[in-house]
Design a protein around this motif. Structure first.
Motif, mmCIF file in Angstrom:
data_model
loop_
_atom_site.group_PDB
_atom_site.id
_atom_site.type_symbol
_atom_site.label_atom_id
_atom_site.label_comp_id
_atom_site.label_asym_id
_atom_site.label_seq_id
_atom_site.Cartn_x
_atom_site.Cartn_y
_atom_site.Cartn_z
ATOM 1 N N GLY B 33 0.786 -1.238 0.000
ATOM 2 C CA GLY B 33 0.000 0.000 0.000
ATOM 3 C C GLY B 33 0.815 1.283 0.000
ATOM 4 N N GLY B 34 1.886 1.309 0.768
ATOM 5 C CA GLY B 34 2.695 2.523 0.865
ATOM 6 C C GLY B 34 3.294 2.908 -0.479
ATOM 7 N N ARG B 35 3.846 1.931 -1.160
ATOM 8 C CA ARG B 35 4.464 2.207 -2.469
ATOM 9 C C ARG B 35 3.407 2.630 -3.489
ATOM 10 N NH1 ARG B 35 9.343 0.491 -1.177
ATOM 11 N NH2 ARG B 35 9.694 -1.490 -0.113
ATOM 12 N N LEU B 37 0.614 4.099 -2.788
ATOM 13 C CA LEU B 37 0.178 5.446 -2.414
ATOM 14 C C LEU B 37 1.147 6.482 -2.978
ATOM 15 C CD1 LEU B 37 -1.848 7.151 -0.706
ATOM 16 C CD2 LEU B 37 -0.325 6.839 1.248
ATOM 17 N N ALA B 38 2.432 6.167 -2.921
ATOM 18 C CA ALA B 38 3.445 7.090 -3.448
ATOM 19 C C ALA B 38 3.266 7.294 -4.957
ATOM 20 C CB ALA B 38 4.845 6.547 -3.152
ATOM 21 N N VAL B 39 2.985 6.199 -5.666
ATOM 22 C CA VAL B 39 2.778 6.294 -7.117
ATOM 23 C C VAL B 39 1.538 7.150 -7.415
ATOM 24 C CG1 VAL B 39 2.212 4.960 -9.197
ATOM 25 C CG2 VAL B 39 3.877 4.058 -7.576
ATOM 26 N N ARG B 42 1.998 10.970 -6.806
ATOM 27 C CA ARG B 42 2.734 11.672 -7.869
ATOM 28 C C ARG B 42 1.827 11.973 -9.054
ATOM 29 N NH1 ARG B 42 5.998 11.293 -4.441
ATOM 30 N NH2 ARG B 42 4.913 13.202 -3.985
ATOM 31 N N ARG B 51 -5.376 8.739 -1.905
ATOM 32 C CA ARG B 51 -5.971 7.723 -1.019
ATOM 33 C C ARG B 51 -7.171 7.059 -1.692
ATOM 34 N NH1 ARG B 51 -4.936 8.628 4.907
ATOM 35 N NH2 ARG B 51 -6.951 7.661 5.165
ATOM 36 N N VAL B 54 -5.824 4.625 -4.267
ATOM 37 C CA VAL B 54 -5.295 3.387 -3.681
ATOM 38 C C VAL B 54 -6.449 2.474 -3.262
ATOM 39 C CG1 VAL B 54 -4.065 2.459 -1.668
ATOM 40 C CG2 VAL B 54 -3.072 4.327 -2.990
ATOM 41 N N HIS B 79 0.931 -2.443 -9.300
ATOM 42 C CA HIS B 79 1.435 -1.159 -9.793
ATOM 43 C C HIS B 79 0.623 -0.713 -11.015
ATOM 44 C CE1 HIS B 79 4.840 1.743 -10.556
ATOM 45 N NE2 HIS B 79 4.168 1.801 -11.685
ATOM 46 N N ARG B 139 10.493 15.953 -4.616
ATOM 47 C CA ARG B 139 9.092 15.527 -4.740
ATOM 48 C C ARG B 139 8.138 16.715 -4.597
ATOM 49 N NH1 ARG B 139 11.011 10.814 -1.781
ATOM 50 N NH2 ARG B 139 10.230 11.632 0.195
#
Lengths: 79, 201
Positions: B33-35, B37-39, B42, B51, B54, B79, B139
């Motif tokens: 989930g964290g990765r 969320l980062a994608v 961006r 959120r 995701v 992904h 970022r």
């Protein structure tokens, strides 16, 4: 070739898409113009910095807020 | 923030998911989930929308686990789902008035020379980017780009889509996509300059 044209074709130069003749003009200008050389270096650094900063596999991207985990799991049981 | 649980045995996890094991669902969300969320962050640019993306992506994934083929890695498959969900979000949300990028582009004198003298960025980029603050700063500056440019830069330079794919998913011409990418990179360079200069001094 002027600095302004060089800046315009920078992306094609970096990706190797500039035709050979333009490439020669481009590189001749670069060899004479420190400012454009500097700009080219910074343009490339910018691309690389973006990739590194957004690398989703880095450790700092690993965590997910607890409430989001709960929201996802709650939404699943509702469907 | 919860620390992610690494997945040692993907095949076993997938089998548990297919069997409807509750704990396995939670493990997937925590591990990936964290990765994701980062994608999403961006691409869509805001925390709230990221959120939502995701959540949509996971729900989609949970529904289609039956179609997941063991040949792909689970992370790669997730992904792709999150990128698609993020692009869908961009398409469906109200378009904000296009912000101008002109002020972030280099300016030229009448004779075609740059107006600015560029100061050197002496420290090697790999070294600069070892610092957490530098990565955060980059970022933030990507997020500060006007949306229509940020999305092109993220899809091309970070997600690694080619120009044609990027043009297609964003509904732009190939030429417009190229112009936007070049301007986005130039604008990001302008935004990074004050920081990268000072980092070197």
């Amino acid at each position: 070739m002027k600095c302004q044209e060089l800046a315009e074709f920078l992306m094609d130069y970096v990706s190797g898409d500039l035709p050979i003749e333009s490439r020669t003009h481009f590189e001749f200008h670069l060899s004479k113009c420190k400012n454009c050389h500097q700009y080219l270096v910074q343009y490339e650094v910018t691309i690389k910095a973006g990739k590194i900063a957004c690398d989703e596999m880095s450790d700092e991207m690993r965590d997910i807020p607890d409430d989001l985990v709960k929201a996802v799991l709650a939404a699943r049981t509702k469907v | 923030m919860a620390s992610a649980t690494p997945v040692d045995d993907e095949a076993a996890l997938i089998a548990q998911l297919r069997a409807g094991d509750e704990a396995a669902y939670e493990q997937v969300v925590r591990a990936y989930g964290g990765r994701l969320l980062a994608v999403a962050r961006r691409i869509v640019g805001t925390e709230e929308d990221a959120r939502d993306v995701v959540q949509d992506a996971f729900l989609n994934a949970f529904k289609s686990f039956a179609r997941f083929e063991g040949t792909a890695k689970l992370s790669t498959w997730l992904h792709r789902i999150v990128v698609n969900a993020a692009l869908m979000k961009l398409r469906t949300r109200k378009r904000k008035p296009e912000q101008s990028i002109e002020s972030m582009l280099p300016s030229f004198l009448d004779d075609g020379h740059h107006e600015e003298r560029f100061q050197s960025w002496d420290e090697p980029v790999d070294k600069v980017m070892e610092r957490k603050e530098a990565r955060e700063l980059v970022r933030q500056q990507i997020d500060a780009l006007p949306e229509g440019y940020r999305t092109v830069l993220v899809l091309r330079d970070i997600e690694g889509l080619d120009t044609e794919e990027t043009a297609k998913v964003l509904g732009l011409s190939v030429n417009a996509t190229k112009i936007r990418l070049h301007r986005a990179r130039q604008a990001l360079r302008t935004l990074l300059a004050p920081h990268f200069r000072s980092a070197a001094s």
